[in-house]
Motif scaffolding. Structure first.
Motif, PDB file in Angstrom:
ATOM      1  N   UNK A 108      40.435  10.229 -46.519  1.00 13.46           N
ATOM      2  CA  UNK A 108      41.317   9.158 -45.887  1.00 13.46           C
ATOM      3  C   UNK A 108      42.721   9.509 -46.442  1.00 13.46           C
ATOM      4  N   UNK A 109      43.685   9.271 -45.425  1.00 15.61           N
ATOM      5  CA  UNK A 109      45.086   9.672 -45.930  1.00 15.61           C
ATOM      6  C   UNK A 109      45.790  10.451 -44.789  1.00 15.61           C
ATOM      7  N   UNK A 110      46.887  10.785 -44.995  1.00 16.94           N
ATOM      8  CA  UNK A 110      47.911  10.859 -43.966  1.00 16.94           C
ATOM      9  C   UNK A 110      47.906  12.514 -43.752  1.00 16.94           C
ATOM     10  N   UNK A 111      47.808  13.016 -42.499  1.00 15.01           N
ATOM     11  CA  UNK A 111      47.110  14.555 -42.263  1.00 15.01           C
ATOM     12  C   UNK A 111      48.241  15.347 -41.314  1.00 15.01           C
ATOM     13  N   UNK A 112      48.567  16.402 -41.261  1.00 16.21           N
ATOM     14  CA  UNK A 112      49.226  17.261 -40.432  1.00 16.21           C
ATOM     15  C   UNK A 112      48.291  18.137 -39.957  1.00 16.21           C
ATOM     16  N   UNK A 161      51.733  25.739 -26.726  1.00 17.55           N
ATOM     17  CA  UNK A 161      53.102  25.388 -26.764  1.00 17.55           C
ATOM     18  C   UNK A 161      53.233  23.714 -26.316  1.00 17.55           C
ATOM     19  N   UNK A 162      52.227  23.392 -25.341  1.00 20.46           N
ATOM     20  CA  UNK A 162      52.302  21.910 -25.056  1.00 20.46           C
ATOM     21  C   UNK A 162      52.147  20.932 -26.094  1.00 20.46           C
ATOM     22  N   UNK A 163      51.420  21.258 -27.339  1.00 17.52           N
ATOM     23  CA  UNK A 163      51.128  20.616 -28.427  1.00 17.52           C
ATOM     24  C   UNK A 163      50.914  21.182 -29.475  1.00 17.52           C
ATOM     25  N   UNK A 164      51.976  21.846 -30.212  1.00 16.37           N
ATOM     26  CA  UNK A 164      51.812  22.681 -31.445  1.00 16.37           C
ATOM     27  C   UNK A 164      51.579  22.148 -32.736  1.00 16.37           C
ATOM     28  N   UNK A 165      51.893  20.711 -32.704  1.00 17.65           N
ATOM     29  CA  UNK A 165      51.447  19.898 -34.211  1.00 17.65           C
ATOM     30  C   UNK A 165      51.584  18.743 -33.847  1.00 17.65           C
ATOM     31  N   UNK A 166      50.646  17.903 -34.494  1.00 16.84           N
ATOM     32  CA  UNK A 166      50.405  16.398 -34.620  1.00 16.84           C
ATOM     33  C   UNK A 166      50.204  16.205 -36.225  1.00 16.84           C
ATOM     34  N   UNK A 167      50.302  14.776 -36.180  1.00 16.77           N
ATOM     35  CA  UNK A 167      50.171  13.959 -37.285  1.00 16.77           C
ATOM     36  C   UNK A 167      49.497  12.717 -37.167  1.00 16.77           C
ATOM     37  N   UNK A 168      48.900  12.161 -38.390  1.00 17.52           N
ATOM     38  CA  UNK A 168      48.230  10.767 -38.241  1.00 17.52           C
ATOM     39  C   UNK A 168      47.212  10.613 -39.560  1.00 17.52           C
ATOM     40  N   UNK A 169      46.772   9.542 -39.272  1.00 21.65           N
ATOM     41  CA  UNK A 169      45.943   9.030 -40.446  1.00 21.65           C
ATOM     42  C   UNK A 169      44.519   9.229 -40.091  1.00 21.65           C
ATOM     43  N   UNK A 170      43.790   9.771 -41.204  1.00 18.87           N
ATOM     44  CA  UNK A 170      42.111   9.938 -41.155  1.00 18.87           C
ATOM     45  C   UNK A 170      41.677   8.746 -41.936  1.00 18.87           C
ATOM     46  N   UNK A 171      40.611   8.003 -41.613  1.00 16.56           N
ATOM     47  CA  UNK A 171      39.991   7.082 -42.295  1.00 16.56           C
ATOM     48  C   UNK A 171      38.382   7.316 -42.197  1.00 16.56           C
ATOM     49  N   UNK A 172      37.479   6.774 -43.076  1.00 15.07           N
ATOM     50  CA  UNK A 172      36.134   6.640 -43.040  1.00 15.07           C
ATOM     51  C   UNK A 172      35.450   5.154 -42.903  1.00 15.07           C
TER      52      UNK A 172
END
Length: 283
Positions: free
Chosen positions: A51-55, A64-75
């Motif tokens: 659980x936490x902040x991921x990249x 090239x259309x979506x090379x990086x994302x970020x967000x939160x994981x949880x269980x």
């Protein structure tokens, strides 16, 4: 005394047989549930760590259309959920578009997440959780279909990726702002990152900063902030003697949140304006 039925089996014996059969069925059912949990549930040692902040990012040209994302994981109840958004300025997703994903990880830490549809596309992330639950090894990342889909190369749209969890920015930090003229401004601050993300998978900060020798910014407080993946943005404000001054700082930080790199900051308000870069370390 128990009576005997026509087939010579007492009512008591019937009750005993039924009771034993029921216990056997219940035991088998519970055993099956435990086996299912062992296969699809999250190992206890990783349940809290994930659980936490991921990249998640990749250098693959087909992404090239979506090379990086970020967000939160949880269980929740043995399932993994995530809320992702883009970090790339040229991505096919709008910056304010957030995508939910769900999945599982088995007893060996093999994780698989699949997103809800967005722009006609579906995002998938696979990998194996490290022992501390902070990274994914052998991670693959793909977007199929719609306007964000990766082209299929060698029979697959999946590309190699890195997936890293970033520690909370919480504690005392100190460092310097350097303005466009090369002047160095010592700055210190205290941060507390939210323990849970907002509905969009973004974390936020509270705290204040100190600019020694600057009468306009003795202790400006954070009035707005975002922390997502390795990216950080904060806005400070202070009103003194009827004058308001604002500091906006944007940058990145490393995985253990020990170093904050300010790629640009701007001071504006009644006491004038300035801009530059900065570097801070956790104390």
């Amino acid at each position: 005394m128990a009576t005997v039925g026509p087939q010579g089996v007492s009512e008591m014996r019937v009750r005993n047989i039924v009771g034993l059969f029921g216990m056997a069925v219940l035991a088998g059912f519970l055993s099956g549930c435990n086996a299912l949990t062992a296969v699809t549930g999250i190992p206890t040692s990783l349940k809290a760590a994930i659980a936490g902040n991921w990249e998640v990012k990749t250098n693959a040209t087909q992404a090239v259309t979506l090379p990086e994302i970020a967000g939160a994981f949880a269980t929740t109840n043995g399932a993994v959920t995530a809320t992702f958004h883009t970090l790339a300025a040229n991505a096919c997703m709008a910056p304010n578009t957030f995508v939910s994903a769900t999945g599982t990880t088995d007893a060996n830490g093999n994780l698989k997440l699949t997103s809800a549809a967005f722009n006609g596309s579906t995002l998938s992330l696979t990998g194996t959780l490290a022992a501390d639950g902070k990274t994914l090894t052998n991670a693959t990342y793909s977007v199929t279909g719609g306007s964000c889909g990766f082209p299929v190369v060698a029979g697959t749209a999946a590309v190699a990726a890195t997936a890293t969890q970033y520690a909370a920015i919480t504690g005392a930090y100190a460092g310097n702002f350097t303005d466009s003229d090369g002047d160095v401004i010592p700055v210190s601050g205290n941060f507390t990152q939210s323990t849970a993300p907002d509905a969009n998978g973004v974390y936020h900060l509270t705290g204040n900063a100190t600019f020694p020798g600057n009468p306009c910014l003795t202790s400006p407080a954070i009035v707005d902030s975002t922390v997502t993946g390795s990216m950080l943005s904060t806005t400070y404000s202070q009103t003194a003697n009827g004058m308001t001054n604002t500091v906006v700082a944007n940058g990145t930080f490393n995985a253990d949140a020990s170093i904050l790199t300010v790629t640009d900051w701007t001071i504006s308000g009644a006491c004038g304006s300035a801009h530059g870069t900065g570097l801070f370390s956790k104390q």
